[in-house]
Motif scaffolding. Structure first.
Motif, PDB file in Angstrom:
ATOM      1  N   TYR A   1       0.833  -1.200   0.000  1.00  0.00           N
ATOM      2  CA  TYR A   1       0.000   0.000   0.000  1.00  0.00           C
ATOM      3  C   TYR A   1       0.866   1.249   0.000  1.00  0.00           C
ATOM      4  N   ILE A   2       0.323   2.333  -0.584  1.00  0.00           N
ATOM      5  CA  ILE A   2       1.011   3.627  -0.630  1.00  0.00           C
ATOM      6  C   ILE A   2      -0.055   4.731  -0.652  1.00  0.00           C
ATOM      7  N   MET A   3       0.290   5.889  -0.093  1.00  0.00           N
ATOM      8  CA  MET A   3      -0.603   7.041  -0.178  1.00  0.00           C
ATOM      9  C   MET A   3      -0.224   7.834  -1.426  1.00  0.00           C
ATOM     10  N   ILE A   4      -1.187   8.047  -2.335  1.00  0.00           N
ATOM     11  CA  ILE A   4      -0.977   8.864  -3.525  1.00  0.00           C
ATOM     12  C   ILE A   4      -2.047   9.943  -3.545  1.00  0.00           C
ATOM     13  N   LYS A   5      -1.620  11.195  -3.570  1.00  0.00           N
ATOM     14  CA  LYS A   5      -2.536  12.347  -3.562  1.00  0.00           C
ATOM     15  C   LYS A   5      -3.518  12.277  -2.398  1.00  0.00           C
TER      16      LYS A   5
ATOM     17  N   LYS B   1      -4.745   9.669  -0.929  1.00  0.00           N
ATOM     18  CA  LYS B   1      -5.663   8.524  -0.975  1.00  0.00           C
ATOM     19  C   LYS B   1      -4.897   7.222  -0.765  1.00  0.00           C
ATOM     20  N   PRO B   2      -5.459   6.301   0.048  1.00  0.00           N
ATOM     21  CA  PRO B   2      -4.799   5.003   0.240  1.00  0.00           C
ATOM     22  C   PRO B   2      -4.945   4.145  -1.014  1.00  0.00           C
ATOM     23  N   CYS B   3      -3.825   3.614  -1.504  1.00  0.00           N
ATOM     24  CA  CYS B   3      -3.829   2.854  -2.756  1.00  0.00           C
ATOM     25  C   CYS B   3      -3.072   1.541  -2.602  1.00  0.00           C
ATOM     26  N   LYS B   4      -3.466   0.546  -3.417  1.00  0.00           N
ATOM     27  CA  LYS B   4      -2.751  -0.726  -3.486  1.00  0.00           C
ATOM     28  C   LYS B   4      -1.898  -0.702  -4.747  1.00  0.00           C
TER      29      LYS B   4
ATOM     30  N   LYS C   1      14.424   6.689  -9.805  1.00  0.00           N
ATOM     31  CA  LYS C   1      13.038   7.058  -9.530  1.00  0.00           C
ATOM     32  C   LYS C   1      12.147   5.824  -9.595  1.00  0.00           C
ATOM     33  N   CYS C   2      11.199   5.726  -8.647  1.00  0.00           N
ATOM     34  CA  CYS C   2      10.203   4.654  -8.650  1.00  0.00           C
ATOM     35  C   CYS C   2       8.908   5.221  -9.217  1.00  0.00           C
ATOM     36  N   ASN C   3       8.392   4.576 -10.266  1.00  0.00           N
ATOM     37  CA  ASN C   3       7.125   4.986 -10.850  1.00  0.00           C
ATOM     38  C   ASN C   3       6.070   3.988 -10.370  1.00  0.00           C
ATOM     39  N   PHE C   4       5.126   4.444  -9.517  1.00  0.00           N
ATOM     40  CA  PHE C   4       4.102   3.566  -8.949  1.00  0.00           C
ATOM     41  C   PHE C   4       2.810   3.695  -9.732  1.00  0.00           C
ATOM     42  N   LEU C   5       2.230   2.553 -10.117  1.00  0.00           N
ATOM     43  CA  LEU C   5       0.882   2.508 -10.676  1.00  0.00           C
ATOM     44  C   LEU C   5       0.053   1.787  -9.628  1.00  0.00           C
ATOM     45  N   ALA C   6      -0.971   2.464  -9.118  1.00  0.00           N
ATOM     46  CA  ALA C   6      -1.735   1.909  -8.006  1.00  0.00           C
ATOM     47  C   ALA C   6      -3.218   2.176  -8.206  1.00  0.00           C
ATOM     48  N   VAL C   7      -4.048   1.469  -7.431  1.00  0.00           N
ATOM     49  CA  VAL C   7      -5.497   1.634  -7.497  1.00  0.00           C
ATOM     50  C   VAL C   7      -6.005   2.028  -6.112  1.00  0.00           C
ATOM     51  N   ASP C   8      -6.875   3.051  -6.061  1.00  0.00           N
ATOM     52  CA  ASP C   8      -7.468   3.515  -4.811  1.00  0.00           C
ATOM     53  C   ASP C   8      -8.263   2.355  -4.196  1.00  0.00           C
TER      54      ASP C   8
ATOM     55  N   LEU D   1      -4.253   5.447 -10.011  1.00  0.00           N
ATOM     56  CA  LEU D   1      -3.444   6.641  -9.767  1.00  0.00           C
ATOM     57  C   LEU D   1      -1.987   6.307 -10.042  1.00  0.00           C
ATOM     58  N   GLU D   2      -1.211   7.339 -10.385  1.00  0.00           N
ATOM     59  CA  GLU D   2       0.205   7.143 -10.689  1.00  0.00           C
ATOM     60  C   GLU D   2       1.019   8.154  -9.895  1.00  0.00           C
ATOM     61  N   ASP D   3       2.197   7.745  -9.460  1.00  0.00           N
ATOM     62  CA  ASP D   3       3.076   8.649  -8.723  1.00  0.00           C
ATOM     63  C   ASP D   3       4.522   8.281  -9.020  1.00  0.00           C
ATOM     64  N   MET D   4       5.393   9.293  -9.082  1.00  0.00           N
ATOM     65  CA  MET D   4       6.815   9.065  -9.296  1.00  0.00           C
ATOM     66  C   MET D   4       7.586   9.684  -8.135  1.00  0.00           C
ATOM     67  N   VAL D   5       8.367   8.866  -7.426  1.00  0.00           N
ATOM     68  CA  VAL D   5       9.095   9.309  -6.242  1.00  0.00           C
ATOM     69  C   VAL D   5      10.540   8.809  -6.348  1.00  0.00           C
ATOM     70  N   PRO D   6      11.541   9.650  -6.015  1.00  0.00           N
ATOM     71  CA  PRO D   6      12.918   9.142  -5.959  1.00  0.00           C
ATOM     72  C   PRO D   6      13.009   8.001  -4.944  1.00  0.00           C
ATOM     73  N   SER D   7      13.710   6.922  -5.297  1.00  0.00           N
ATOM     74  CA  SER D   7      13.703   5.697  -4.479  1.00  0.00           C
ATOM     75  C   SER D   7      14.241   5.897  -3.066  1.00  0.00           C
ATOM     76  N   THR D   8      15.104   6.899  -2.871  1.00  0.00           N
ATOM     77  CA  THR D   8      15.659   7.106  -1.531  1.00  0.00           C
ATOM     78  C   THR D   8      14.843   8.115  -0.714  1.00  0.00           C
ATOM     79  N   HIS D   9      13.840   8.721  -1.321  1.00  0.00           N
ATOM     80  CA  HIS D   9      13.022   9.697  -0.607  1.00  0.00           C
ATOM     81  C   HIS D   9      11.896   9.006   0.145  1.00  0.00           C
ATOM     82  N   GLY D  10      11.386   9.689   1.154  1.00  0.00           N
ATOM     83  CA  GLY D  10      10.320   9.121   1.962  1.00  0.00           C
ATOM     84  C   GLY D  10       8.951   9.345   1.357  1.00  0.00           C
ATOM     85  N   THR D  11       8.066   8.420   1.609  1.00  0.00           N
ATOM     86  CA  THR D  11       6.654   8.541   1.241  1.00  0.00           C
ATOM     87  C   THR D  11       5.849   7.957   2.399  1.00  0.00           C
ATOM     88  N   THR D  12       4.547   7.948   2.296  1.00  0.00           N
ATOM     89  CA  THR D  12       3.739   7.410   3.399  1.00  0.00           C
ATOM     90  C   THR D  12       2.962   6.183   2.947  1.00  0.00           C
TER      91      THR D  12
END
Length: 159
Positions: A31-35, A37-40, A56-63, A70-81
């Motif tokens: 699971y990851i939070m994107i915008k 919203k909780p997503c798988k 960079k990690c490009n995540f494709l996830a579903v609410d 939803l889609e999100d791109m985050v640097p792999s060493t950066h934090g997310t929730t």
């Protein structure tokens, strides 16, 4: 202040509804939070390190509540929730006129703050038909995350 003046309304530990996590640690199916919203996570693609040195990690996830992609791109060493997601099984005791449910768990605890689901389309009506005015015993799975609760599955117990 006497004991009579001191009333505890809730009994939670005050835990956060999300956990910080490094983006590179999140796996497919997690699971990851994107915008907000909780997503798988459905898929992850990792790009090579660029001239600034971050993969960079490009995540494709579903609410998990609406089913939207939803889609999100985050640097792999950066934090997310990452949301804390809980699932629990409840038996339907009553379905009200406005689609509000009265549920009971195995311990006899009641829950009255959940409505029939609107997503996916038609699931609420299928649950109402399966329950058949109380003729059948129907178990529902309630998924909760970031303060939202919603029914995500159901099964009929035929006695």
């Amino acid at each position: 202040m006497s004991d009579a003046d001191y009333v505890i309304e809730t009994t939670d530990a005050g835990a956060s509804s999300t956990i910080p996590c490094e983006a590179g640690q999140i796996k497919k199916g997690g699971y990851i939070m994107i915008k907000g919203k909780p997503c798988k996570v459905l898929s992850i693609s990792v790009s090579k390190t660029g001239k600034h040195g971050h993969a960079k990690c490009n995540f494709l996830a579903v609410d998990i509540f609406t089913g939207k992609k939803l889609e999100d791109m985050v640097p792999s060493t950066h934090g997310t929730t990452v949301p804390v997601v809980n699932k629990s099984d409840w038996e339907i005791i009553d379905i009200g006129e406005d689609d509000e449910l009265t549920l009971m768990d195995e311990g006899g605890n009641q829950k009255v703050d959940v409505n029939l689901p609107t997503v996916p389309e038609g699931m609420g009506e299928k649950i109402r038909e399966a329950w058949n005015g109380g003729e059948n015993s129907v178990m529902v799975t309630v998924q909760s995350a970031v303060g939202i609760e919603q029914i995500v599955a159901y099964k009929t117990d035929n006695n």
